[in-house]
Design an enzyme around this catalytic site. Structure first.
Site, PDB file in Angstrom:
ATOM      1  N   ASN A 144       0.560  -1.201   0.040  1.00 12.66           N
ATOM      2  CA  ASN A 144      -0.155  -0.023  -0.161  1.00 12.66           C
ATOM      3  C   ASN A 144       0.872   1.153   0.084  1.00 12.66           C
ATOM      4  O   ASN A 144       0.385   2.439  -0.035  1.00 12.66           O
ATOM      5  CB  ASN A 144      -1.083   0.043   1.125  1.00 12.66           C
ATOM      6  CG  ASN A 144      -1.933  -1.138   1.120  1.00 12.66           C
ATOM      7  OD1 ASN A 144      -2.817  -1.032  -0.100  1.00 12.66           O
ATOM      8  ND2 ASN A 144      -2.180  -1.792   2.139  1.00 12.66           N
ATOM      9  N   ARG A 163      -4.272   8.855  -0.304  1.00 11.40           N
ATOM     10  CA  ARG A 163      -4.927   8.619   0.714  1.00 11.40           C
ATOM     11  C   ARG A 163      -4.512   8.905   2.050  1.00 11.40           C
ATOM     12  O   ARG A 163      -3.199   8.780   2.151  1.00 11.40           O
ATOM     13  CB  ARG A 163      -5.545   7.089   0.776  1.00 11.40           C
ATOM     14  CG  ARG A 163      -6.180   6.599  -0.419  1.00 11.40           C
ATOM     15  CD  ARG A 163      -7.482   7.091  -0.696  1.00 11.40           C
ATOM     16  NE  ARG A 163      -8.502   6.679   0.333  1.00 11.40           N
ATOM     17  CZ  ARG A 163      -9.224   5.813   0.432  1.00 11.40           C
ATOM     18  NH1 ARG A 163      -9.076   4.842  -0.525  1.00 11.40           N
ATOM     19  NH2 ARG A 163     -10.197   5.351   1.465  1.00 11.40           N
ATOM     20  N   GLU A 209      14.965  -0.574   9.560  1.00 12.49           N
ATOM     21  CA  GLU A 209      13.611  -0.435   9.567  1.00 12.49           C
ATOM     22  C   GLU A 209      13.052   1.026   9.527  1.00 12.49           C
ATOM     23  O   GLU A 209      13.471   1.583  10.455  1.00 12.49           O
ATOM     24  CB  GLU A 209      13.212  -1.249  10.543  1.00 12.49           C
ATOM     25  CG  GLU A 209      11.498  -1.567  10.624  1.00 12.49           C
ATOM     26  CD  GLU A 209      11.124  -1.997  12.074  1.00 12.49           C
ATOM     27  OE1 GLU A 209      11.991  -2.215  12.682  1.00 12.49           O
ATOM     28  OE2 GLU A 209       9.957  -2.377  12.172  1.00 12.49           O
ATOM     29  N   HIS A 240       9.536   3.528   9.569  1.00  9.21           N
ATOM     30  CA  HIS A 240       7.906   3.669   9.322  1.00  9.21           C
ATOM     31  C   HIS A 240       7.939   5.052   9.513  1.00  9.21           C
ATOM     32  O   HIS A 240       8.378   5.771   9.971  1.00  9.21           O
ATOM     33  CB  HIS A 240       7.171   2.952  10.908  1.00  9.21           C
ATOM     34  CG  HIS A 240       7.461   1.656  10.750  1.00  9.21           C
ATOM     35  ND1 HIS A 240       6.826   0.780   9.981  1.00  9.21           N
ATOM     36  CD2 HIS A 240       8.287   0.814  11.661  1.00  9.21           C
ATOM     37  CE1 HIS A 240       7.433  -0.563  10.260  1.00  9.21           C
ATOM     38  NE2 HIS A 240       8.383  -0.531  11.082  1.00  9.21           N
TER      39      HIS A 240
HETATM   40  O1  CA2 Z   1       3.989   4.066   9.423  1.00 12.23           O
HETATM   41  C1  CA2 Z   1       4.461   3.165   8.499  1.00 12.23           C
HETATM   42  O2  CA2 Z   1       5.182   3.477   7.584  1.00 12.23           O
HETATM   43  C2  CA2 Z   1       3.686   1.719   8.386  1.00 12.23           C
HETATM   44  O3  CA2 Z   1       4.939   0.939   8.217  1.00 12.23           O
HETATM   45  C3  CA2 Z   1       2.771   2.223   7.384  1.00 12.23           C
HETATM   46  C4  CA2 Z   1       1.852   0.722   7.148  1.00 12.23           C
HETATM   47  C5  CA2 Z   1       1.327   0.262   8.242  1.00 12.23           C
HETATM   48  O4  CA2 Z   1       0.635  -0.897   8.279  1.00 12.23           O
HETATM   49  C6  CA2 Z   1       2.374   0.045   9.562  1.00 12.23           C
HETATM   50  O5  CA2 Z   1       1.705  -0.051  10.839  1.00 12.23           O
HETATM   51  C7  CA2 Z   1       3.181   1.438   9.863  1.00 12.23           C
HETATM   52  C8  CA2 Z   1       0.725   0.963   6.086  1.00 12.23           C
HETATM   53  C9  CA2 Z   1       1.195   1.626   4.831  1.00 12.23           C
HETATM   54  C10 CA2 Z   1      -0.016   1.927   4.050  1.00 12.23           C
HETATM   55  O6  CA2 Z   1       0.331   3.120   3.344  1.00 12.23           O
HETATM   56  C11 CA2 Z   1      -0.509   4.024   2.730  1.00 12.23           C
HETATM   57  C12 CA2 Z   1      -0.152   5.115   2.307  1.00 12.23           C
HETATM   58  C13 CA2 Z   1      -1.094   5.994   1.825  1.00 12.23           C
HETATM   59  C14 CA2 Z   1      -2.244   5.710   1.682  1.00 12.23           C
HETATM   60  C15 CA2 Z   1      -2.806   4.731   2.248  1.00 12.23           C
HETATM   61  C16 CA2 Z   1      -1.994   3.557   2.914  1.00 12.23           C
END
Ligand code: CA2
Length: 147
Positions: A12, A19, A99, A101
């Site tokens: 994603n 989004r 890593e 985030h």
């Molecule tokens: O904070 C982060 O970078 C995460 O790795 C992002 C993940 C989430 O599951 C982790 O807990 C934390 C989700 C990525 C989704 O990315 C999107 C980006 C734009 C719009 C929707 C989703």
């Protein structure tokens, strides 16, 4: 020969900027690649990118890096909280990995508090937005030139 870094983004993250800008900001995935590339140019690092929504493809990209790549920056996205396969792949190739985030998962739902990936990494950078990737690049560069 210049240092080679692979930046891996999980499921994603190709939707960046489209989004949930309140959590992940308004810069697109291509914008992220430009941000990282600019810093890589400044440091004289060769950077390559991989994004996938599929766990096995991420494992394959880590395996392909064996003996070819000096350092990995990975945001495994949701697989952070589930994937023993990605943990094992990072351990298996033995490539120094940071890593990243974008958000701080510790401040979100309980299920985001565990990272299966963390034990295989030399550092974790979280909650610093896209700038976290730039910070990871600088840290990895320092680690690789010091060691
Ligand atoms: O904070 C982060 O970078 C995460 O790795 C992002 C993940 C989430 O599951 C982790 O807990 C934390 C989700 C990525 C989704 O990315 C999107 C980006 C734009 C719009 C929707 C989703």
């Amino acid at each position: 020969m210049s240092i080679k870094i692979l930046v891996i983004n999980g499921p994603n993250l190709n939707l960046l900027g489209m989004r949930e800008p309140d959590i992940y900001g308004s810069t697109t995935y291509d914008g992220l690649l430009e941000l990282i590339s600019a810093e890589a140019d400044r440091l004289g690092i060769e950077v390559t990118f991989f994004q996938s929504n599929h766990e096995g493809d991420i494992v394959d990209s880590i395996q392909r890096a064996y003996r070819k790549i000096d350092g990995i920056i990975i945001n495994p996205a949701a697989y952070t909280h589930t994937s023993i396969a990605i943990l094992d792949a990072i351990k298996a190739v033995g490539i120094p990995t940071i890593e990243v985030h974008i958000s701080n998962p510790d401040l979100r739902e309980n299920f985001r508090k565990t990272s299966f990936i963390r034990p295989a990494c030399i550092a974790t950078i979280k909650g610093k937005g896209l700038q976290g990737y730039v910070e990871a690049l600088k840290s990895l560069y320092k680690y690789l030139t010091d060691n």
